[in-house]
Design an enzyme around this catalytic site. Structure first.
Site, mmCIF file in Angstrom:
data_model
loop_
_atom_site.group_PDB
_atom_site.id
_atom_site.type_symbol
_atom_site.label_atom_id
_atom_site.label_comp_id
_atom_site.label_asym_id
_atom_site.label_seq_id
_atom_site.Cartn_x
_atom_site.Cartn_y
_atom_site.Cartn_z
ATOM 1 N N ASN A 1 0.833 -1.348 -0.038
ATOM 2 C CA ASN A 1 -0.078 -0.167 -0.042
ATOM 3 C C ASN A 1 0.934 1.315 0.113
ATOM 4 O OD1 ASN A 1 0.566 0.955 2.727
ATOM 5 N ND2 ASN A 1 -0.336 -1.215 3.268
ATOM 6 N N LYS B 1 -10.386 -5.535 18.332
ATOM 7 C CA LYS B 1 -8.942 -5.492 18.430
ATOM 8 C C LYS B 1 -8.712 -5.254 20.101
ATOM 9 C CE LYS B 1 -7.743 -3.829 14.088
ATOM 10 N NZ LYS B 1 -6.655 -4.202 13.275
#
Ligand code: CTP
Length: 407
Positions: A208, A343
């Site tokens: 990315n 998370k």
């Protein structure tokens, strides 16, 4: 400014050695205490007598001096100071330090030292730029050695370039900064940064556009506040920052392994734009344009989630603060909260990425981003548009407050 601070000054050989006489004077004038070791080469440029007169203390030159070594001089010298300063640091002493050589009093004391080491290099620009010197410098930086300079300009040898010893005033200021208040001293911080590159074949990868700038800015800011930083970075165009451990990785799996090795830590800041997937079976050879459908079809498998893994470590192993980032292209707040829930980190810095309505790039590779700071109880602060450095400073303040409040 340096009241009560004990500096062990190692003077190695170089024409710039004369400048340290002024440095010794400055340190003493400001309350510091200087004990000096001189290498044999340094004695060709300045005399032990002038160093002793200015430092008002005995000058050490010989590893094999009976009186000094009956008291294990090299060990004692390195233990009785707050900081070891090498100035000027010649290419020779830098090479010895990088390779663990210990064949004279200066190098033996450096190897035996359990104190922070700061060095002010001075050498000819060609010597400074040689790959071997730069490799040695990088090694020392990764070992945690602190650097002052060198500066660029005219050299005593008549050449121009980088390699001048920093001025005594600059070295003195670096000493003052070193001894100034460090609110994050002794805090071990792991920072992930940059993208990850997941191989598809030997020449292609999935990745990315993360520049790594935000992670590096946070690493440098926390380092300057005294933290012991380990920066685990995917491929970027940035130089490894000074005075921290930098570990370069390519893939998400390598990044996770490096994080596990760097634990335990007090804080983990996951800024990396980790690739969520990797190719299940990366090709051993370059996939040709003429490849069959079965050869050119990518089967993906999920990468480990580093932030999630660290956040969900057992209590004893988990850093006290785990901080994540959320890069979103839409529904910023809602998606960031979802990330919290999956998370289980403590704080999230959320920002919008991709193109804005005018077509301008936001966040990735840019110098400014609009950050929302969200805590586990879903309190959100709008930090507005900030540079990466400003974001790092705001985050550092939050971390310092967190420690002040938990005292
Ligand atoms: N992260 C991580 N490991 C991964 C993926 C993400 O550590 N495999 C971390 C990032 O460093 C960041 C946070 O998780 O701190 C959120 O990353 P982001 O890319 O915004 O979200 P993802 O978890 O990848 O989810 P999605 O791509 O679906 O938004």
């Amino acid at each position: 400014m340096l009241e009560g601070k004990k500096i062990l000054l190692i003077i190695s050989g170089g024409i710039a050695a004369y400048k340290v006489l002024d440095l010794i004077r400055l340190v003493r004038k400001n309350g510091g205490d200087v004990t000096c070791i001189m290498t044999k080469a340094a004695e060709n440029f300045i005399t032990p007598l002038s160093v002793a007169s200015l430092s008002q203390s005995k000058v050490y030159t010989d590893l094999w001096s009976l009186t000094d070594e009956t008291e294990m001089g090299h060990i004692r010298l390195s233990r009785e100071c707050d900081l070891v300063l090498v100035a000027p640091a010649s290419a020779d002493i830098i090479a010895k330090m990088a390779h663990g050589l210990a064949n004279d009093l200066a190098s033996t004391t450096l190897l035996a030292s359990d104190k922070p080491i700061m060095i002010a290099p001075a050498m000819n620009p060609e010597m400074w730029e040689k790959p071997v010197t730069q490799d040695n410098i990088l090694k020392l930086k990764n070992y945690g050695t602190l650097f002052i300079g060198p500066e660029s300009g005219d050299m005593a040898c008549g050449e121009t370039g980088t390699g001048r010893l920093s001025e005594p005033e600059t070295i003195f200021q670096s000493l003052c900064t070193f001894f100034s208040d460090k609110p994050l001293a002794k805090k071990k911080i792991i920072i992930t940064a940059g993208p990850t590159y997941e191989p598809v074949d030997p020449v292609r990868f999935l990745g990315n556009r993360s520049s790594g700038k935000q992670g590096y800015a946070i690493a440098e800011t926390l380092r300057d506040l005294g933290a012991e930083v380990t920066l685990i970075s995917g491929p970027t165009h940035l130089h490894p920052p000074k005075n921290m451990i930098t570990i370069s990785v390519n893939t998400a799996e390598e990044m996770l392994e490096a994080c596990k090795k760097a634990l335990p830590a007090d804080i983990a800041v996951c800024t990396a734009a980790v690739s969520d997937w990797r190719a299940k079976n990366p090709a051993a050879q370059k996939i040709k344009k003429t490849a069959s459908k079965s050869q050119n079809t990518l089967i993906l498998e999920e990468n480990p989630d580093i932030l999630k893994t660290i956040s969900q470590l057992p209590r004893k192993k988990r850093p006290a603060l785990v901080i994540g980032f959320a890069a979103e292209t839409e529904n910023l707040h809602k998606n960031a909260i979802k990330k919290f829930e999956s998370k289980k980190c403590d704080w999230i810095l959320a920002n919008l990425v991709g193109k804005d309505i005018s077509g301008k790039e936001r966040a990735f590779g840019c110098d400014r981003s609009h950050i929302y700071f969200i805590t586990q109880d879903k309190d959100t602060e709008d930090w507005s548009l900030l540079s990466k450095k400003e974001t790092a400073q705001k985050l550092a303040k939050k971390i310092i407050n967190y420690y002040n409040e938990s005292k």
